[in-house]
Enzyme design. Structure first.
Site, short mmCIF file in Angstrom:
data_model
loop_
_atom_site.label_atom_id
_atom_site.label_comp_id
_atom_site.label_asym_id
_atom_site.label_seq_id
_atom_site.Cartn_x
_atom_site.Cartn_y
_atom_site.Cartn_z
N HIS A 1 -5.17 14.89 23.38
CA HIS A 1 -4.02 14.29 24.07
C HIS A 1 -4.37 14.00 25.53
CE1 HIS A 1 0.02 13.88 25.63
NE2 HIS A 1 0.63 14.37 24.56
N ASP B 1 6.17 5.31 23.97
CA ASP B 1 5.80 6.39 23.05
C ASP B 1 5.50 5.74 21.71
OD1 ASP B 1 5.34 8.70 21.67
OD2 ASP B 1 7.30 9.61 22.07
N ARG C 1 -3.07 24.98 21.32
CA ARG C 1 -2.95 24.87 22.77
C ARG C 1 -2.22 26.06 23.39
NH1 ARG C 1 1.74 20.86 24.51
NH2 ARG C 1 3.40 21.49 23.09
N ARG D 1 0.45 21.32 31.25
CA ARG D 1 0.85 19.92 31.33
C ARG D 1 -0.21 19.09 32.02
NH1 ARG D 1 4.23 16.96 28.65
NH2 ARG D 1 5.90 18.51 28.93
N GLU E 1 -4.39 8.92 23.18
CA GLU E 1 -4.69 10.08 22.35
C GLU E 1 -5.42 9.69 21.07
OE1 GLU E 1 -1.08 12.36 21.80
OE2 GLU E 1 -0.19 11.34 23.51
#
Length: 293
Positions: free
Chosen positions: A162, A205, A93, A71, A264
């Site tokens: 990201h 978002d 990832r 994270r 991103e």
């Protein structure tokens, strides 16, 4: 409190290999910058030009078990973004990448990590590939994901770089250069108009489909301006989860949302076709304007 890095061996004049719990990490200490890169996920964990704080934010609650995506930092989302496939944000990832090259120069260090198909990846995405992430770390961080189709047929991909960027107070920060419309993930992807910038008094978002190649993050509390320059992206995704969502994330500090903004470089839908032998590159450059003065 996070577990300290345990030194294993020196790889070059400025790079050594360490471990944090189960995760192998490259630690870079060069006259121009300091950085850490996890081999798990090919993940930039920190990057700071000399005498400056890190440009990227890492959660104090990140899980270093070499299974759980980390994270913070700059995760590599590939070969899809978001919920376009399973697992979320792709498998890259969640994989251990191989160190391919370290190149030291007077102005910085270049590190290359590679990943190719495996039995595990083929079960999720049945295609052959060679992915190379190149980190060129000077007084700025250049990150490129170059993916080559090594199969006998076309395949399609999505993905994102990201970036979690450090701010002193997200509710006072703003991002410029996003363009005049976005898809709102809090409203089932509804298209909405935008004034060319975004602020973070509430959760955000959004997929900005007309964003400029270069976006700027202004952090007035931290007296900092970070520019993000993207290449090969079809959109810029801007994200901050807000307090309620942060508290629900086991690997997120409860106040984590206050200390980062995500910008991103994204291929938001997995429809970028790559033919056999061809390479597609998605790249981002993170720059603290103060470091270049």
């Amino acid at each position: 409190m996070s577990t300290p890095l345990l030194f294993e061996r020196q790889l070059s004049a400025s790079v050594d290999l360490c471990y944090r719990q189960s995760v192998p990490i490259l630690r870079i200490n060069h006259p121009s910058c300091a950085a850490t890169i996890s081999l798990f996920g090919a993940h930039l964990l920190s990057f700071a030009p000399t005498s400056e704080p890190s440009l990227v934010w890492m959660s104090r609650n990140a899980i270093y078990d070499a299974q759980t995506p980390l994270r913070g930092g700059v995760p590599i989302c590939w070969p899809w973004f978001g919920q376009s496939g399973s697992p979320s944000h792709g498998f890259a990832r969640r994989q251990m990448w191989q160190l391919a090259q370290i190149d030291e120069q007077p102005d910085g260090v270049t590190v290359q990590l590679q990943l190719s198909e495996s039995e595990q990846s083929m079960a999720l995405w049945p295609h052959c590939f060679m992915a190379t992430v190149t980190f060129t770390l000077t007084q700025k961080a250049d990150i490129s994901l170059a993916v080559t189709n090594t199969d006998q047929h076309d395949w399609a991909m999505g993905g994102a770089l990201h970036s979690y960027l450090t701010v002193a107070d997200s509710e006072q920060a703003s991002v410029n250069g996003v363009g005049n419309q976005y898809l709102d993930n809090f409203s089932a992807g509804e298209k909405k108009p935008a004034p060319g910038h975004v602020t973070f008094e509430a959760p955000v978002d959004r997929i900005y489909t007309g964003a400029h190649d270069t976006l700027s993050l202004t952090d007035p509390v931290g007296s900092r301006r970070i520019t993000v320059t993207n290449q090969g992206a079809t959109s810029a995704v801007i994200w901050n989860p807000g307090q309620a969502a942060s508290v629900k994330m086991a690997d997120m500090d409860d106040d984590g949302y206050q200390h980062f903004v995500c910008i991103e470089a994204a291929l938001e839908t997995p429809n970028t076709v790559v033919s056999p032998g061809q390479t597609y590159t998605l790249a981002t450059t993170l720059c603290d304007e103060k470091a270049l003065r």
